[in-house]
Design a protein around this motif. Sequence first.
Motif: not given
Lengths: 613, 435
Positions: A1, A4-8, A10-11, A386, A389-390, A393, A492, A496, A500
């Motif tokens: 996880m 999903l939680s560690d901002p660094n 993720r960045r 995807l 799209a990312l 976003w 966007l 998407l 789909v």
Amino acid sequence: MGLLSDPNRRRALIGMLTRLNAPICLICYMAGVAWFMGLAFEPFTLRTYMSENAMGSTMVEERFPSGERALATGREFAAHKKKNGGMPVDWLVRTMQSRGLEVFTQHFSRKLPFPDEDKERYMVKGTNVYGILRAPRAPRTEALVLSAPCSPGNDNNQAVGLLLGLAQYFRSQIYWAKDIIFLVNEHDLIGMQAWLEGYHHTNTTGMDWSPLQGRGGSIQAALSLELSSDVVTSLDLVLEGLNGQLPNLDLANLFYAFCQKIGVLCTIQGKLPRNDWDTTSGYSHAVQTMMLMVLKQASGRPWGDHGLFLRYHIEAASIKGVNSFRQYKTDATTVGRLMEGMYRKLNNLLERLHQSYFFYLMPSLTRFVSIGYYMPAFGLLAVILLLRALDLWVQLSSPPTKTEEGGIEVPSSPGVLSILTPLVISHLTGVALYTLPILSQELAVEHFPVSETEAVVLTAIAIYTAGLALPHNTHRLLSGEGTEQGWKVLKLVAVLYLAVLLGCTALINFSLGFILALTLVPLAAFITPHVPKALSAFVMVVLSPGFTLLFAVFFFQELQETPVSVQEGWMLFLSVISQGILDHALYGSLVYPLVALLVYPCWLLFWNILFWK
Amino acid sequence: MAAPLTLLLIVAVTIRAALFRSSLANLISARVEVVSPLNAWKRVVEGLALLDLDISPYSGDVFHETPMVIYLFHFLVDYAEITFMLADCLTAVALYLAVKDYNKQVFRKQKFELEADRYPMDCLELIRSPTEMYYIPLKVAMVYLLNPFTILSCVAKCTCGLNNAVIALFILSTMRGSALLSAIFLALATYQSIYPLTLCVPALLYLLQRLYIPVNVRRSSFWIYTLQYLFMFLGSLFVLVGLSFFLLGSWDFLPAVYGFILSVPDLTPNIGLFWYFFAEMFDHFRLFFLCVFQINVFFYTLPLSIKLKEHPVFLIFMQIALIAIFKSYPTVGDLSLYMAFLPVWNHLYRFLRNIFLVSCVLLACSALFPVLWHLWIYAGSANSNFYYAITLLFSVAQILLVSDYFYAFLRREHHLTNGLYLKKKDGSEATLVLK
């Protein structure tokens, strides 16, 4: 996880994905195509094997002796057919009764939405004749079907003869544990549709038919036989059914196993299995076989009379006799023995065929690729959408943090309207494309010198082309839009939407989803209002669903080794469109509504983005 | 603000009425995502037929709604469509008023804190302005009424719409500070589906906060108020159950409704987590895992209410969402209720981390449900594993959504006390990591 939680982290990941977006997309596309082409390479495929125990280990001895007599019956049938100028119902009823079957007939009639010029029919009226051989050894809860079409002209007389011969022979055997239904259907698929709807008490297409007077148990499997000559050189197996549905792979395995045992040449897509996979020609042979299957499956139409059985959860395939210039000929007795063997094994089934694969592609009759192997090819294409799209976003969500001081929250609210308008308009165009061609045929015939069929097809093409004029209209309806933010939000949504849509399509019909993805994904990835207009517009039109169909027609002809000229190809393209609309109206094929109502509007959205001002 | 709301209601009713008249209505009411064995209209009609024949509607294991619902439709069966549309409108209006009240309070509290200079200087950009809060109640009503999930649920005549209306009324009466009405509506919601029982805690916290009674176990005023509220709640629950007994003349409904909810005997596929798991399970583990799965709904109440003691309205949102995810027979109608609250937390948007991922997954799953159902049931080429994979993904996305909002809420609160730009001890910029 951590992701999903560690901002660094993720960045870092998002930074990498946005910075390297274009190269990653390119690599994914090439990898997807390469993966797909690799599917036909023999070391990457699996050898087919029988999964169903009930059909595997049991010994069956085929003793069908009376091929010559069956052919004589076939000739008699042909004579009666010629005399009657159609299905000799009375003769068939008498003959089946004399062979000890319970015989019933079913009348049906159907008015096509517009004349079918390929098969020259408009008001269709016909009769199905079927005889039931009751199972002597078990309750009548399950049944098998053997069908042969009563075709116009001199075709398929031998198939009906062999069907009657088999009926007589099966009647004298005592080991049947399932009812066997011998069906002679008129007007190929229309008759089959009427019979199946009557058998299952459904009416999905609004056809008129008389109710069936006799039934067997629930149908477990069905084979449709097509023979047009006294001797054959090889037997061809046809699997593709309505909407790209395939029967359980065990049915193909069964056919192959018996062909091997009896010594009959067997093909799929008219191509023999080859052993020289390590040579270029061997590989290209496998690719051709697989591509033919992909194109046939993508068309979503039934490629034999078996195609409609699949909708009712019945495993079915067509077997076509081919008579070419080969030396080695197989006579009707051998074909009859093959059919006997297959029915004996199907008779042994304890439950429906379910052990083997339902999702597969076959690069040859002995090799197959299952869903787990071919889905990554599509996944690699879908992941591009995807990623784009990312990227969008990230672009969309970064500016507000910079301008937070000014409190700019305004651009988001007109954004909704400026997206909604193109969405609604392009979908309305789609609805027009779906409904107008059939509705307006009379109007078109009155005003233009064309036949009904041409009117339908040309109206469809006209509406399709008229859709291209739309962006200018959408812009006039709106005032004060055309911001940088606006098209990004629209893109966007469109990306998407496409992801789909293609994902769902690929699950139901992989081939169709993959072919659409092959053309639509690159277009969706590169389109912005800032690319050169004329060139991109040309590329977009060439990659549009309509042109995809045109290319597919030429490609298909090329693969079948019957290349056509541009003129013929164009005529073929027109007839393919009319067939697609008819398939939808007659049998409920989903390709036409899918393209008209969803894929085409989605493509229009990208067209809209290109002309965003 | 009344005019846009009226317009919205008219649009919503028009859409529903048009769909009721179309051929889609039959198709929708057969979808397993939209109706569950608990609240399908087909089953209510069956129950009504049995009732008319003087047979207990609960004989035969088809009907599982509460006696109140069947007696309601005993009179209203000819007006069923209007009833369901009204229920949706009622829910929307109740949510609209409740959120309006809540926003007023939030604003008042914020003003008070600002005057008392409690916020750090760099947090001014987190302060909410009246202009951005003005349209929130309308957005809530809009998200509820125009949500495709709500529309599907209403067109399928799924009785879940009635439950939503009751819960919305409970929220409204709690916001208005009426303890008696709040307790009555909560009892009604609990009577309908057990799970809203957990909403008791946030309601109590909210009412206590409103009367400035501190949550302190040593204070008698706290205990008196709590007991009062619980007495009203249990009293009305008792009255409701008693009334049902007198209406039916038997206790049949207890096992048929509550036993059915708790022991999950019907394993028809739905968007929840129960059906596949219990279809695959060996019988001797069943009781144990049943307890584990059911406790899941109630388990989070205590830690959440300790953490969100100061923010009971957010706690209500969390609880409704958790119920919708973990209940035994969830339908899309349950989702629509908590999704209606999302606009209320618009100001948390900048702290949300996975909103893009989650919305993509929810969107894709909603489209894949019917596709995989088709492949499994009609085409026969896929199987239940395919469908369950999507169910699982859908639930994971919902859980991520809820936990994301929870995290964002806590983070905003943290910033409001400690300042927006956090520094490490050595003066460099600090980041918050959730581990």
